[in-house]
Design an enzyme around this catalytic site. Structure first.
Site, short mmCIF file in Angstrom:
data_model
loop_
_atom_site.label_atom_id
_atom_site.label_comp_id
_atom_site.label_asym_id
_atom_site.label_seq_id
_atom_site.Cartn_x
_atom_site.Cartn_y
_atom_site.Cartn_z
N HIS A 1 0.82 -1.21 0.00
CA HIS A 1 0.00 0.00 0.00
C HIS A 1 0.86 1.26 0.00
O HIS A 1 0.55 2.24 -0.69
CB HIS A 1 -0.91 0.00 1.24
N CYS B 1 -0.09 -3.54 -18.53
CA CYS B 1 -0.93 -2.88 -17.52
C CYS B 1 -0.39 -3.09 -16.11
O CYS B 1 -1.06 -2.79 -15.14
CB CYS B 1 -2.38 -3.34 -17.61
#
Length: 557
Positions: free
Chosen positions: A190, A488
């Site tokens: 994160h 991606c």
């Protein structure tokens, strides 16, 4: 900028390509752990205190998320859901009924939950640390202490921490925090994701940074992945000059992505919500290369209805009239289990029934999602495409495309994340309208290194020639069959690596929208022949470090 060779040089994983110089300020110690002592209040009183603290914590997290927006809002909302988890509440109440204080009940319940996630490993194991932050905030609320967070300072500084909680990363004051250095975490933690989104110069997984002290002057070089203590003035001047040059290049970067010879390379955004879609538009994205749809499903006891899904999809599609939006259908399993879809109790869920495998086993969920996407696309000016995650065979590619076409979606492709899919790309390409390479998972499966585990972060490097050779195989297959090949994964956000990826056959690049300007600027300085030459150097190297060094040496001889 060449890396120094001295005892003061610390190595980690760089996020972005920025540099920063300044004094260290370390994150403060956590809130003291509550003692396991009997409460002097009644169990009902303690249970009420715990409920109020957890509710207040969830509210605070969501407020921070709304303020930060983008991916941060999604992350903090997930944390708030942890604080509100019914199983956690039941565990806390059970402990207060046994005489525990609210503080200790929350600490112990969160600890039990945390241990369970650690045991699961993967994405959920990485999220275990987030529970510590939720517990710390709730206990601080109960104790009348300030919530844990970034230390205050009137002057700019380099923040050093074991790791940052999402609530802290999301609301960093970028006028004061020059750079972020963590001793834990990997390139897809994160902290890394939010640092990349907010454009923060950051180094994660720099274990040696634990020895840094408040006031130490350090030079943080994200492109080199180094933290240098007590740098000499010449290196500081070079760093500042490089930062100014990068900012000037970024400011001048605009328009569609293209190489120096005019070869078009569309620059797309990775998004997961309407907010991140709006941010992508603001940052000049030419469309969407990866729309993650998991946020609609995670935490739900049953799949949302076709109508509920279509309403959200319409909002996202409306942001990109006339532009491509590539939607990844639900990627559940392994690190993102869903009670109504994925198998329980798998010993190694990362190699189990996940992605398209899970959807094929519950085809009604896949059919509903494709139906919702088709309905939303029918009333939209966006060019909607869909792709299946975790495809490993040509037969799976054919199954998905046939089903998508049957349900009204004209363009259906596959994600190349499994080595078998890349190796057999010439066969897969015959059953896919496009291929999109997910470099995060492709790297972890190729090198057998969990992409969210800090202890193996050095293996999780898309510069590794083994990964680049697989990408080259896919690029060649795409060219041979006239099938577009997109990237991606986060590799596309590395400006130099982006050039190499184009040289390997990538026809579009999708990334965190904050990286678009840097990638656009770098592409504009190289021709297609240059890109192919640099790609050849990278794939012929023996290691990730050697590949990167060879490419940088050719660009800056």
């Amino acid at each position: 900028m060449a890396a120094a060779t001295n005892a003061n040089l610390l190595q980690g994983v760089g996020i972005g390509r920025g540099t920063a110089v300044g004094p260290v300020i370390r994150m403060p110690d956590p809130v003291p752990q509550p003692a396991d002592t009997a409460s002097e209040r009644t169990p009902d009183e303690e249970a009420q205190r715990a409920r109020e603290a957890l509710t207040a914590t969830a509210t605070q997290l969501r407020q921070r998320g709304e303020s930060a927006g983008g991916t941060a809002a999604e992350v903090l909302d997930a944390l708030a859901m942890m604080a509100e988890d019914p199983a956690l509440a039941a565990d806390v109440q059970h402990r207060t009924e046994d005489g525990a204080t609210a503080e200790y009940a929350i600490h112990a319940a969160m600890g039990s939950f945390r241990d369970m996630l650690v045991g699961m490993g993967g994405y959920l194991g990485e999220r275990a640390g987030d529970l510590d932050d939720v517990a710390q905030r709730a206990i601080a609320h109960l104790s009348g202490l300030p919530a844990p967070g970034v230390p205050e300072s009137e002057t700019p500084f380099i923040l050093v921490a074991r790791d940052l909680a999402p609530a802290d990363t999301a609301t960093l004051d970028l006028e004061l925090v020059l750079a972020l250095v963590t001793t834990d975490g990997g390139p897809t933690s994160h902290t890394a994701i939010l640092a990349r989104e907010k454009g923060i110069t950051a180094i994660v997984g720099a274990s040696g940074a634990a020895a840094l002290q408040d006031g130490d002057i350090v030079l943080v070089d994200a492109e080199a992945g180094t933290v240098e203590r007590d740098p000499d003035q010449e290196r500081v001047d070079l760093a500042l000059q490089r930062t100014a040059t990068l900012e000037a290049i970024r400011a001048q970067s605009s328009g569609p992505g293209a190489l120096a010879d005019g070869h078009a390379v569309p620059l797309l955004a990775n998004i997961g919500s309407v907010d991140s879609a709006r941010e992508a538009v603001a940052r000049g994205a030419e469309g969407v290369g990866l729309f993650r749809t998991e946020v609609l499903f995670l935490g739900a006891e049953k799949a949302p209805t076709v109508e509920e899904q279509a309403a959200t999809y319409r909002e996202v599609f409306a942001q990109f009239p006339g532009q491509k939006v590539v939607v990844r259908v639900l990627d559940a399993g392994a690190d993102k289990p869903l009670a109504f879809l994925t198998d329980q109790g798998e010993e190694n869920p990362a190699l189990g029934r996940r992605g398209l495998r899970a959807l094929a086993a519950h085809e009604e969920i896949l059919r509903d999602q494709l139906t919702a996407l088709a309905q939303a696309a029918a009333g939209s000016d966006a060019i909607v495409q869909v792709m299946a995650p975790m495809v490993s065979t040509a037969q799976e590619a054919q199954y998905f495309r046939d089903l998508a076409h049957e349900l009204g979606i004209a363009i259906a492709g596959v994600m190349v994340e499994v080595p078998s899919c890349a190796i057999l790309a010439d066969h897969v390409a015959q059953h896919a309208d496009f291929m999109s390479i997910g470099t995060n998972d492709l790297t972890q499966y190729t090198l057998a290194a969990d992409r969210l585990l800090g202890t193996v972060a050095t293996f999780q490097n898309p510069w590794h020639p083994s990964v680049l050779r697989l990408i080259e195989t896919v690029g060649s297959a795409g060219a041979a069959h006239d099938v577009p090949v997109g990237i991606c994964g986060e590799a596309a956000a590395d400006p130099i690596l982006a050039v190499v990826l184009v040289g390997l056959g990538a026809t579009s690049l999708s990334m965190s929208s904050s990286a678009i300007a840097d990638v656009r600027a770098e592409l504009s300085m190289h021709s297609l022949d240059d890109a192919r030459r640099l790609a050849a150097l990278a794939v012929s190297a023996e290691s990730a470090e050697a590949a990167r060094a060879a490419v940088l040496g050719a660009i800056h001889p």
